[in-house]
Every structure is written in structure tokens, then in C-alpha cells.
Design an enzyme around this catalytic site. Structure first.
Site, mmCIF file in Angstrom:
data_model
loop_
_atom_site.group_PDB
_atom_site.id
_atom_site.type_symbol
_atom_site.label_atom_id
_atom_site.label_comp_id
_atom_site.label_asym_id
_atom_site.label_seq_id
_atom_site.Cartn_x
_atom_site.Cartn_y
_atom_site.Cartn_z
ATOM 1 N N SER A 149 0.858 -1.186 0.000
ATOM 2 C CA SER A 149 0.000 0.000 0.000
ATOM 3 C C SER A 149 0.887 1.225 0.000
ATOM 4 O O SER A 149 2.089 1.134 0.213
ATOM 5 C CB SER A 149 -0.898 0.012 1.239
ATOM 6 O OG SER A 149 -1.711 1.173 1.276
ATOM 7 N N ARG A 394 -0.329 -3.811 -7.082
ATOM 8 C CA ARG A 394 -1.591 -4.388 -6.587
ATOM 9 C C ARG A 394 -2.741 -3.530 -7.096
ATOM 10 O O ARG A 394 -2.616 -2.311 -7.233
ATOM 11 C CB ARG A 394 -1.598 -4.415 -5.053
ATOM 12 C CG ARG A 394 -2.787 -5.126 -4.407
ATOM 13 C CD ARG A 394 -2.742 -6.611 -4.671
ATOM 14 N NE ARG A 394 -3.706 -7.333 -3.843
ATOM 15 C CZ ARG A 394 -4.947 -7.662 -4.222
ATOM 16 N NH1 ARG A 394 -5.397 -7.293 -5.406
ATOM 17 N NH2 ARG A 394 -5.736 -8.345 -3.411
ATOM 18 N N THR A 430 -7.109 1.655 4.459
ATOM 19 C CA THR A 430 -6.699 0.793 5.563
ATOM 20 C C THR A 430 -7.583 1.013 6.788
ATOM 21 O O THR A 430 -8.007 0.048 7.445
ATOM 22 C CB THR A 430 -5.226 1.051 5.931
ATOM 23 O OG1 THR A 430 -4.408 0.847 4.773
ATOM 24 C CG2 THR A 430 -4.772 0.103 7.022
ATOM 25 N N CYS A 605 4.058 -13.851 -11.535
ATOM 26 C CA CYS A 605 2.858 -13.173 -11.048
ATOM 27 C C CYS A 605 3.067 -12.509 -9.690
ATOM 28 O O CYS A 605 3.586 -13.104 -8.754
ATOM 29 C CB CYS A 605 1.714 -14.182 -10.950
ATOM 30 S SG CYS A 605 0.152 -13.453 -10.454
ATOM 31 N N CYS A 608 -1.429 -9.222 -8.437
ATOM 32 C CA CYS A 608 -2.054 -7.887 -8.441
ATOM 33 C C CYS A 608 -3.511 -7.945 -8.862
ATOM 34 O O CYS A 608 -4.273 -7.042 -8.548
ATOM 35 C CB CYS A 608 -1.258 -6.932 -9.334
ATOM 36 S SG CYS A 608 -1.527 -7.140 -11.107
#
Length: 636
Positions: A149, A394, A430, A605, A608
Site C-alpha cells: 500500500s 496491486r 486501511t 505473477c 495484483c
């Protein structure tokens, strides 16, 4: 091209660890109920259990075959702990039956929402003198390994959950010291009034915060098991969710069982909380199966892709707590998105680009746009002389208030980004994810101990500050459906004049996959070559993500129609999957007849989920790989 960071074959030791963790879970319950320890011993085909008595000081030790130098030690739990697990068992890889473990509550995902739910449940047990067994599963190799994040953290929910977090040494130590908002052109940064109001917030690493929360949860008695990939939902005869199943280990690419094959485990719970994060694979199935969007009167979800690096920079350039957000360049005026640059602690900065996935031009490459960003004359000086520490990507929810599904289903609930509570104008999710987990935990406790209905979660959610916050900010993101300049004007009116108090609610445009135009309406975009100093090629970035998967396993990225890439994506959309993926999982290569065929490099990978969202034909299904695979984030 496949980029391999780790060349060792871990299939055998991963399988052993899965057996061991399954055994370890049962061992804890065995210890609790009898005071004896189940210890794992291995043979070439089977894992057996042996009963060992506690040692003299009443502690217990379990040794992992993979980590033989580490002893897991914990004191004897209270006698009132209730075990639902058989007290002895033999585990054999030759068996076709799955082991089954039962808990009161099963939580899928050890992120902010899942861990907040687990902590709140155990807090309520202490407050009400009750006893609930709580298990948290996560597909990452360790807690926080898949957590990424920005992150400018608003501590509102944490203040409610763990008010003493400062005294308990939470990794939240860098308060926001300045807050700037720039509109970027190709050569300039134009300062605008900052709408974010980050006073009292902190620049953090969310992966580090989640690790700390994991230790707090375990101190309260929560059982956390990383390396378990929940691959299916379990139902009873009445179509009620009764838990999850983990995927089998030791299956080769061709579907055959390898020597180390091990069946997955059934983790059953009276209540199952799905905290998988944005576009969770099980959550999406639940939403469709129970028509939760329709039941909640919600629109489709909209998404963005966030790409991020953490750099270590020169000390004289470092401004702890400095926050910069931007709009504009390098994105075109029809594409919503922006960048961020946050000064963390320890001479580190996080820099990233967020690109809304409803962009129209199939030639747009979010990864390459991010590389361009770092060369902007206002950004470049921060990075020169620095070193990249980590890279990741992500997707994130941007649908906001309009896209919240009904979060309760028979036997459980959706929490956090599995439902989608991100506040887009704040660029924060969050705190709302944590609060949703806390509210779901309170509803769960009431359902299991007081005979209440899980639908109380929906009621308390709508009466919470989450709902108030998202309703107030509901028109910011849809305003940009009309382009960058109209979006800025409308969002400015919303922020400074209307403040969410008007009666109308703007609607989202097309779903992201439908927004992609055919290639004939656009010209190819030519991106500059990476210089290896500020900008990098994909293999270099992947190495910094620590991503790795067992090579010899079935692809977890599945095509619903194997012919669609060559018949539709390539000729109509110019192979967009080769560009929207930030890990170069998808590439077209010539076969023996010199025909272009899609090659899937699943080992690359980053989890995401962009492919599951953006593919024009919705032909790619993202499923979980073997547990423990994927990125290994530590400071993201």
C-alpha cells in the site's frame, strides 16, 4: 519470458511444511485439551504423529523438518480451551481424503481487515468471559508478504482497536510533516491546494504494520497460518458456507500427482470471514453466488492498478513525513490516476503511480508510465543517487459508496477490500478496512454467543463512520468519467462547496474491461528504454519483488476460452494483456508455424489481479497458486 528469482525446487519442503502446519494446528488443540504434544516425524511417503509429554517447565516444542534449527515454544493454554480436533491422527500423502479442522471462526486473509477482526473477537472473548477459537489463513509465505500500500495511515480505527499502540511499539513513527499537491505537465509541477488533510496521519509500511498486528493477534490467542492458499468455499446441504478448502500441493503442470503430493485441508468454521483484499477470488464467487451486489443495490466495482517502489535516498534529501500527491502527466487527460511520493523513516521514500483500469487506450502500459514518471524534473532530484529496495504492484477498489455489495452471506461476511471500502479522495482504505473487520467481529460474536443475526453487521456498517465517510465522498471518482479537467472542477465543487450534502449520486461508467477500445482507434505508444538508474526493465523490478512460485504446478492463471487471445485480444485489442500486467506474465510468441500464441509466465505473477479485471473478454480467471508462492514484500 519467465524470470526466475529462486532456482531451487521447494516442492518437497513446501509439502512437508503444509503437513507440518496442519499437524501443528492440531497439536495446539491437543496441547490445550490434554497437556500432550503431537510432534511431526517424516518418512518418504507419510507424515505420522507421535505423542510426547511436556517437559519439566511445562512448555512445549515443535520442530519443523524444513526449519530444523527453529523451535516453536509456547506455554500451556488455559484448561477451559475447547478442542474440536481429534487427539491423534496419521497423515499420509497417499491418502485421497482431506484432513478437516474445525474452528468457531475462520478468517481468510491476514491483512488489516482480517487481523482487526481476529483481534476484536478475542478482545470480546476476554471482555465477556467467552471462548471462541479463531483461525486466520494467508496465502503469503509469511504475514505481510503480500501486503502492499502507499501508505499514509489514518489511525482512527487503530485508536479504537488498540488504543495503546504507541506504547506497544507499533511501527508507526513518522507523522506527516508536509502535504503537497501538484498538477504535473511534462516539464513542470504546478502547486494546487492540498485536499487531503493529512494532519495527524503517518507515513508507514503497511506490510510492517500487518506483521505487528499479527503478533498482537497471536498474543490474544489467535492462530495464524501463512502459506495456506484458500482455493474453494465449502458448503453444507443447505448452501450455507461452512469454511474453506486449501489447494492440493505437489501437482505437476500436466495435472499428475508428484511424489510429494498432499491433499489440501478443510478448514471449517461456524462463521467464515473473507478478508482476501481487492478482487479476492473466493469473495468474487460469493458475491456472484448470493447476488450480493444486487441485494445491496450496488453498481459494479471499479478498480485501479497501483505500482510502487521503495527507495533509499541520500540523507540530505530525506524529509521524514513529507507527502506529495500529483495528477496529470504522464497520463493522458482521459485516464484517471496520479502519483505519490512519501518520505518514510530510515532515509526511505515510497514512490508510485496509480492508474484507473477503465482507461481506453489498449496501448497504454502502466508499468512504463511509472518509469516515465521518475524522470520528471520535479521527481528526478529525489531519486538521483538513491537505490531501489523493493518493487510491487496491486489493484485497489475505487468504486466507493456506489459499489458496496451486501456484505453478509449464509455462514459469513465480506470485510475490508473484499467488499471495497476505500475512500478514493482520501486515497486511503486501511482505516475503513480495519473498522469493517471490527464491526464484522462484533456481529460474529453476537451470532455465536448471543443468538443474534449476522445481518447486524450490515446494520452497524451503515450506522458507522465508514458509511458516513464514503457517502460524503461518493461523487469524486465518478466525476472524472468526464475527463481530467471536468473532473477537477466537479471534485473541487464537491470538496469546497457541496461536501456530500446534496441529494444526487453520480454513477460509474462502463466496467473496466468494457472501457478498453479496439486498437484501431489509437496509435501505439513508444516508451523510452530503461536507463537502469531511474527506470528499469521488468526483470530487474521482479527481482526486487522477491516473487517466486513452484515451477512445476498447474498455472493459476486460467483461460476460460484458450482460443480467445489469438482470435480476439491480439487482432482486435493488440494484445493488451502484454501491457497491463506489471510483471510481464503474458506475452505473445511465435510457434513452429510462425503463428503468434499467448504464453503465460505464471511464475512472474505479483498477485495484483489486474488481468482478472482488465481483460476485454473477461477470459482470464485468477486463482490461487500453491500456498507460499507470490511476492515477498517486507517494506511495502
Amino acid at each position: 519470458m519467465r524470470y526466475d528469482n529462486v532456482k531451487k525446487d521447494h516442492s518437497h519442503c513446501n509439502c512437508i511444511m503444509l503437513n507440518f502446519r496442519s499437524l501443528f494446528s492440531k497439536s495446539k488443540s491437543k496441547i490445550a485439551s490434554t497437556g500432550y504434544l503431537l510432534r511431526a516425524t517424516t518418512t518418504s511417503q507419510c507424515l505420522h504423529t507421535k505423542i510426547h509429554t511436556p517437559n519439566a517447565n511445562n512448555s512445549h516444542h515443535v520442530f519443523s523438518p524444513r526449519y530444523s534449527h527453529i523451535a516453536f515454544s509456547f506455554s500451556k493454554p488455559p484448561a477451559r480451551f475447547n478442542s474440536r480436533v481429534p487427539t491423534s491422527r496419521t497423515f499420509c500423502t497417499a491418502s485421497s481424503e482431506r484432513d478437516s479442522i474445525e474452528y468457531d471462526v475462520v478468517i481468510v486473509g491476514a491483512g488489516p481487515a482480517g487481523l482487526s477482526a481476529a483481534i476484536r473477537l478475542k478482545q470480546m472473548c476476554r471482555e465477556r468471559n467467552a471462548d471462541l477459537s479463531v483461525c486466520v489463513l494467508d496465502k503469503g509465505a509469511e504475514v505481510g508478504a503480500h501486503i502492499i500500500s502507499g501508505n499514509v495511515f489514518e489511525p482512527r480505527a487503530l485508536n479504537e482497536l488498540l488504543p495503546q499502540w504507541k506504547e506497544q511499539e507499533a511501527p508507526i513513527t513518522t507523522p506527516v510533516s508536509s502535504d503537497k499537491f501538484w498538477f504535473l505537465t511534462k516539464g513542470r509541477a504546478i502547486s494546487l491546494p492540498s485536499p487531503f488533510n493529512n494532519q495527524g496521519n503517518y507515513v508507514i509500511s503497511l506490510s510492517q504494520l500487518v506483521r505487528w498486528m499479527g503478533t498482537k493477534a497471536e498474543e490474544l490467542g489467535v492462530e495464524i497460518y501463512p502459506g495456506f492458499a484458500a482455493s474453494e468455499i465449502l458448503y453444507d446441504a443447505n448452501n450455507k458456507v461452512i469454511g474453506i478448502g486449501t489447494n492440493d500441493m505437489g501437482i505437476a503442470k500436466d495435472g499428475s500427482k508428484k511424489e510429494n503430493f498432499q491433499r489440501g485441508v478443510e478448514i471449517k468454521g461456524h462463521i467464515t470471514l473473507l478478508a482476501e483484499g481487492c478482487r479476492g477470488s473466493l469473495s468474487e464467487k460469493i458475491i456472484k453466488k448470493y447476488n450480493l451486489r444486487e441485494r445491496g443495490g450496488a453498481e459494479h466495482q471499479t478498480y485501479a492498478l497501483g505500482i510502487k517502489e521503495v527507495w533509499e535516498i541520500d540523507e540530505e534529501k530525506h524529509q521524514p513525513g513529507a507527502v506529495i500527491h500529483t495528477l496529470g502527466w504522464p497520463l493522458d487527460h482521459k485516464t484517471y490516476g496520479g502519483s505519490f511520493l512519501y518520505h518514510m523513516k530510515d532515509n526511505q521514500i515510497s514512490i508510485g503511480l496509480v492508474v484507473a483500469l477503465n482507461y481506453q487506450n489498449p496501448f497504454l502500459n502502466p508499468y512504463e508510465e511509472f518509469q516515465k514518471l521518475k524522470h520528471h524534473p520535479a521527481i528526478k532530484p529525489f531519486l538521483e543517487g538513491g537505490t531501489v529496495i523493493q518493487y510491487g504492484a496491486r489493484t485497489l477498489n475505487e468504486g466507493g459508496f456506489q459499489s458496496i455489495p451486501y456484505p453478509v452471506f449464509p455462514g459469513g461476511a465480506l470485510i475490508g477490500c473484499s467488499a471495497g471500502f476505500m475512500n478514493v479522495p482520501k486515497i486511503k482504505g486501511t482505516h475503513t478496512a480495519m473498522k469493517s473487520g471490527m464491526l464484522a467481529a462484533e456481529a460474529t460474536f453476537g451470532a455465536l454467543n448471543e443468538g443474534l443475526d449476522m445481518d447486524t453487521y450490515w446494520d452497524t456498517l451503515r450506522n458507522s463512520w465508514i458509511w458516513e465517510e464514503l457517502h460524503k465522498s461518493r461523487n469524486y471518482r465518478p466525476a472524472f468519467e468526464y475527463g481530467l479537467i471536468p473532473g477537477l472542477a466537479l471534485s473541487g465543487l464537491e470538496h469546497y462547496i457541496f461536501k456530500g450534502r446534496h441529494s444526487f449520486t453520480l454513477k460509474h461508467g462502463k466496467p473496466d474491461h468494457e472501457a478498453t477500445n479496439a486498437a484501431r482507434f489509437h496509435s501505439p505508444i513508444h516508451y523510452p528504454k530503461a536507463d537502469g538508474v531511474l527506470s528499469f526493465d521488468v526483470p530487474s523490478s521482479l527481482h526486487r519483488s522477491n516473487t517466486n512460485h513452484e515451477h512445476d504446478q498447474p498455472p493459476h492463471l486460467r483461460l476460460r476460452d484458450p482460443k480467445s487471445p489469438e482470435h480476439i485480444n491480439l487482432p482486435v485489442y493488440a494484445a493488451p494483456e502484454s501491457r497491463y500486467c506489471p510483471a510481464r506474465v503474458y506475452e505473445y510468441v511465435a510457434d513452429e508455424q510462425n503463428q503468434m500464441k499467448l504464453q503465460i509466465n505464471a511464475q512472474n505473477c505479483l498477485h495484483c489481479k489486474a488481468c482478472d479485471i482488465k481483460d476485454p473478454m473477461q477470459n482470464i480467471e485468477w486463482t490461487v497458486p500453491e500456498g507460499g508462492g507470490g511476492p515477498g514484500y517486507s517494506v511495502m
